[in-house]
Design an enzyme around this catalytic site. Structure first.
Site, mmCIF file in Angstrom:
data_model
loop_
_atom_site.group_PDB
_atom_site.id
_atom_site.type_symbol
_atom_site.label_atom_id
_atom_site.label_comp_id
_atom_site.label_asym_id
_atom_site.label_seq_id
_atom_site.Cartn_x
_atom_site.Cartn_y
_atom_site.Cartn_z
ATOM 1 N N HIS A 1 -6.983 -6.440 -1.136
ATOM 2 C CA HIS A 1 -5.975 -5.182 -0.901
ATOM 3 C C HIS A 1 -4.908 -5.664 0.206
ATOM 4 O O HIS A 1 -3.769 -5.248 -0.048
ATOM 5 C CB HIS A 1 -6.613 -4.040 -0.690
ATOM 6 N N ASP B 1 0.958 -1.182 -0.072
ATOM 7 C CA ASP B 1 -0.004 -0.103 0.048
ATOM 8 C C ASP B 1 1.104 1.121 -0.064
ATOM 9 O O ASP B 1 1.827 1.255 -0.869
ATOM 10 C CB ASP B 1 -0.875 0.094 1.190
#
Length: 315
Positions: A294, A101
């Protein structure tokens, strides 16, 4: 069983909290938003057992590290500088730098700006994107509207106040909602609301995430809260200004990219991923994890560990 230990290290101007395990070549593990060292809990032990010194810091503004009050001290130059400072503070000449991320842009930037310090670079979820021709915030506003979360995060005080109101609920919604088990909706807030309004609070957590994990995140955020983490987003345009010297510069060290095929971030960046070798010429592999959302290294720890250790042994 391999033990994860904790200590504080002076990395330049920043007193960083690190979690670490093992001995051997250094591997830095840089977390994303809204995470901390804990997101690498599965990798710390696996890397240690494979013969590496695995170190996961709480990055600038996060958890036990905390950070300065001024939003302008959270630029990409500060963050890459923290990584280099940590490598030096740990007594290593070089390290493999992995990021997930927001940690991925920091890892890519560290490899781009200081290749002398980086043996290899691993990006998860967020691919390397070359510097754009115009400032990013206005571009995102035109593409996605004022409700897009990165645009909303430019507002002072409001985003972090919403996250801090119910931290357990924030982590449940974020970690479930953006996972391969959740809906992964576009993070576009409704009028008068925030991004948590589009992420459901699950009745039951997915198998990779427990109530104890949520409690651990809440405890880690008890002191510093969300202001420092949101400040990273408040420097998007400033980062663009400060990185002009690296406009379209290549990333030289050997690289690995890992992402889930249900990660809205990676799926939306397929063009950048498919053309990444234009700017990362030593990209050794791109690994897609089926059904993964994610939170790459938390959702699929065994597969991530296998890919990372295979990459490390090939250096």
């Amino acid at each position: 069983m391999t033990e994860i230990t904790h200590r504080f290290v002076q990395a330049g101007e920043l007193r960083m909290h690190i979690a670490e395990a093992g001995e051997g070549p250094l591997v830095l593990l840089l977390h994303g938003f809204p995470e901390c060292w804990y997101s690498w809990r599965h990798q710390l032990t696996a890397l240690a057992e494979a013969g590496y010194h695995a170190v996961a810091p709480d990055q600038r503004g996060y958890a036990r590290t905390g950070g300065p009050a001024e939003p302008g001290r959270y630029t990409l130059l500060h963050l890459a500088g923290d990584a280099v400072g940590l490598i030096d503070a740990l007594g290593a000449d070089r390290a493999v730098v992995a990021g997930h991320d927001w940690g991925a842009p920091v890892a890519w930037a560290t490899a781009q700006m200081r290749p002398d310090k980086v043996r290899g670079v691993i990006g998860m979820s967020v691919p390397h994107r070359p510097r754009s021709s115009r400032p990013p915030v206005e571009s995102m506003r035109r593409l996605f509207g004022d409700g897009f979360y990165m645009v909303r995060f430019q507002e002072p005080d409001v985003p972090e106040a919403a996250f801090d109101l119910d931290r357990a609920g924030t982590f449940r919604r974020m970690l479930y909602g953006m996972s391969g088990d959740g809906p992964s909706p576009p993070l576009i807030a409704p009028d008068g609301g925030g991004i948590l309004d589009v992420l459901p609070d699950p009745e039951k957590l997915p198998g990779w995430l427990t109530d104890a994990d949520i409690a651990a995140y809440v405890e880690e955020y008890a002191v510093s809260g969300f202001t420092g983490p949101v400040n990273w987003y408040r420097n998007l345009d400033r980062n663009w200004e400060l990185t002009a010297a690296w406009h379209r510069a290549p990333i030289g060290p050997p690289a690995l990219y890992i992402a889930g095929d249900r990660d809205i971030v990676a799926v939306g960046a397929r063009g950048a991923i498919d053309s990444m070798t234009d700017f990362v010429p030593n990209l050794r592999d791109t690994v897609w994890l089926s059904g993964c959302g994610h939170w790459t290294q938390q959702e699929r720890p065994a597969e991530v560990n296998e890919a990372v250790i295979g990459f490390l042994r090939g250096l």
